[in-house]
Design a protein around this motif. Sequence first.
Motif, short mmCIF file in Angstrom:
data_model
loop_
_atom_site.label_atom_id
_atom_site.label_comp_id
_atom_site.label_asym_id
_atom_site.label_seq_id
_atom_site.Cartn_x
_atom_site.Cartn_y
_atom_site.Cartn_z
N UNK A 71 0.80 -1.23 0.00
CA UNK A 71 0.00 0.00 0.00
C UNK A 71 0.83 1.27 0.00
N UNK A 72 2.10 1.20 0.45
CA UNK A 72 2.93 2.40 0.47
C UNK A 72 3.54 2.72 -0.90
N UNK A 73 3.37 1.83 -1.86
CA UNK A 73 3.87 2.09 -3.21
C UNK A 73 3.18 3.33 -3.79
N UNK A 74 3.93 4.09 -4.57
CA UNK A 74 3.30 5.16 -5.35
C UNK A 74 2.62 4.53 -6.56
N UNK A 75 1.73 5.29 -7.19
CA UNK A 75 1.09 4.79 -8.40
C UNK A 75 2.13 4.52 -9.48
N UNK A 76 3.18 5.32 -9.52
CA UNK A 76 4.22 5.12 -10.51
C UNK A 76 4.89 3.76 -10.31
N UNK A 77 5.19 3.42 -9.07
CA UNK A 77 5.81 2.12 -8.80
C UNK A 77 4.86 0.97 -9.10
N UNK A 78 3.57 1.17 -8.80
CA UNK A 78 2.57 0.13 -9.08
C UNK A 78 2.46 -0.09 -10.58
N UNK A 79 2.49 0.99 -11.35
CA UNK A 79 2.42 0.86 -12.80
C UNK A 79 3.65 0.15 -13.35
N UNK A 80 4.80 0.39 -12.74
CA UNK A 80 6.01 -0.30 -13.19
C UNK A 80 5.93 -1.79 -12.89
N UNK A 81 5.33 -2.16 -11.74
CA UNK A 81 5.15 -3.58 -11.43
C UNK A 81 4.26 -4.23 -12.49
N UNK A 82 3.31 -3.46 -13.01
CA UNK A 82 2.42 -3.99 -14.05
C UNK A 82 3.08 -3.98 -15.43
N UNK A 83 4.33 -3.51 -15.51
CA UNK A 83 5.05 -3.51 -16.77
C UNK A 83 4.76 -2.31 -17.65
#
Length: 692
Positions: free
Chosen positions: A15-27
């Motif tokens: 939950x502490x991830x930024x949206x940018x980091x979450x999007x990177x996890x999604x490729x």
Amino acid sequence: MAKIIVDGVELDVPPEYTLLQACEVAGKEIPRFCYHDRLSIAGNCRMCLVEVKGGPPKPTASCAMSVRDLRPGPNGEPPVVLTNSPMVKKAREGVMEFLLINHPLDCPICDQGGECDLQDQAVAFGMDRSRYHESKRAVENKYIGPLVKTEMTRCIHCTRCVRFTAEICGTSDMGAIGRGEDMEITTYLEQAMTSELQGNVTDLCPVGALLPKPQNFRARPWEYNKTAGVDVMDALGSSIRIDTRGREVMRILPRPNDAVNEEWISDKARQIVDGLKIQRLDRPFVRDNGKLRPATWAQAFAAIAAKVKATAPEKIGFIGGDLSSVEDLYAAKSLAESLGAKNIDARQDGARLDPAKGRASYLFNATIEGVDHADALLIVGSNPRWEAPVLNARIRRRWRQGGPHNSHFPVGVIGEKLDLTYTYDYLGAGPDVLAKVAQGEGFGEILAKAERPLILVGQGALAREDGAAILALAARLGAPKGDWTGLSILHTAAARVGALDIGFVPGDGGLDASAMAKAGALDLVFLVGADEISVEPGAFVVYVGSHGDRGAHRADVILPGAAYTEKSGTYVNTEGRVQISDRAAFPPGEAREEWAIFRALSAALGKPLPFDSLAQLRAKLYAAYPWLARIDAIATSDPACLASLPAGTLGQGALVSPVSDFFLTNPIARASRVMAECSALAKGRLTAQAAE
């Protein structure tokens, strides 16, 4: 973990991830200029815009919003983020259009051309036209030191450099003045930057506003051949990339390695490039009637063979250098053994370290990554800011994180009173203070309560007559606590741990380096790239090395060797991590790798070594010392040996770091004009401060 849907892909992220980091996890690729993983969030470039379903009816800066801040759907569905919607595309094109209003389109002459973030993202996320036709603004260039060139008209105010100097370096060299269109990034009163890590701002800058001054207008990025290497300017073993064009090393850049240097390197590691081709030894020399004259390899070997034949084995010695690879030292040790010589040593500074006392007695046992988990730090006889700037930046980051319950991270210093870029408790200068701490007084109470105390011991404490006694006291403070061993030796020489690993120390009855250097001690001394020790008159000196430095000036025979960028070599860093540096270029003229020189010399002496190639040498090396075959790994060492370190009598006098000039610590740095300029600037700055 929190659920989130990115462009139709559902995934679980912290939950502490930024949206940018979450999007990177999604490729998904999210453009950015101001955001950097290791810096605080600024959110001022607005290039990383995404669309959040159910959120505000406008694009959202993905770097500045956390996953925990998103609202679920009306029926509890995971929040939805879109990275390629028409809204996002239009918003990014608009941001890029704004960025290019004032940015000069001088890409044909910009050194950043070919590896410029703005250039790449303008192609990928911008539009093919602009609605602005007004004149572009111009900003006067600033002087910020000899290492970084400024073209501030190109600056897009991402503030990465400002945050880096404030957060990582701890010097706050850079800042912003003015507002709006008149905003400018500069140093205080346009003075030179003071950090030993300042060159990293040229890697952080997403445009060509900050560039490495020594490499200005020399080559384009696509002209380089790129080779993975290991930095030898200090004992940290930072991962580097060596860029060459033809036979010449053009620049050195960091390689990401979270376990060692993250993605930073020191200015000395980055800018000694010119020192690799100045004062180079490119042919053998033999002293004739008091003068060194060029000779052939056969003539040089013949002069050495004649001296070896006339010298008893107990009068022959080998001194290892600070930049030598394990292979070079192993070949030198093998030659010494074939000659029956027991006088071998790589501890030029006289450090009281002995591999016979156990590997844990000379390693940074807590490991470099372990600094992040320490809960108290005691620095003994060291200046980590000059001895290992990247490690000092990691210590500063741990200090900024603080302790539990918003308390501070306790740091104590015994030795010199220095600016380490973080606050600390100054305990005193001499070893008597360490004895009091070891008895549990003062700062000793903090260390006793700490679960993971880190005792950082520098060579300024060990290279003394009472170095062994200081080591034993420090070992008591850094004794094992569960799986944590706090005693951590910070070396200053890249070759030191590897030399100790292979036993490059005196044999039974052999002399150490300082004893070998005294007048009348030996008749024949081999200096294996050893330039930090002065051999007194009387001995016949053979120097095997790359630069015409102190060792070559004293030599009677010079055998030209290869610099660290010109050979494939193994280096063991201060924590015991084994790393291999590949060859990026070839040595000049007739110079050869040192191990090959010793192999050829052994044949001329009639005692050929049992290997003819680097592969054969490494096979012998790995058979004798198996842990050296575990590349990029740290072999486990038994910390139980620390309890048996013999106590001794402590001496008097302050503990002083052996590094008095950060920029001129080895032959390559002393040959560099850039390092000489940096050294002169630093001395002038220190003098001015003292006068004030």
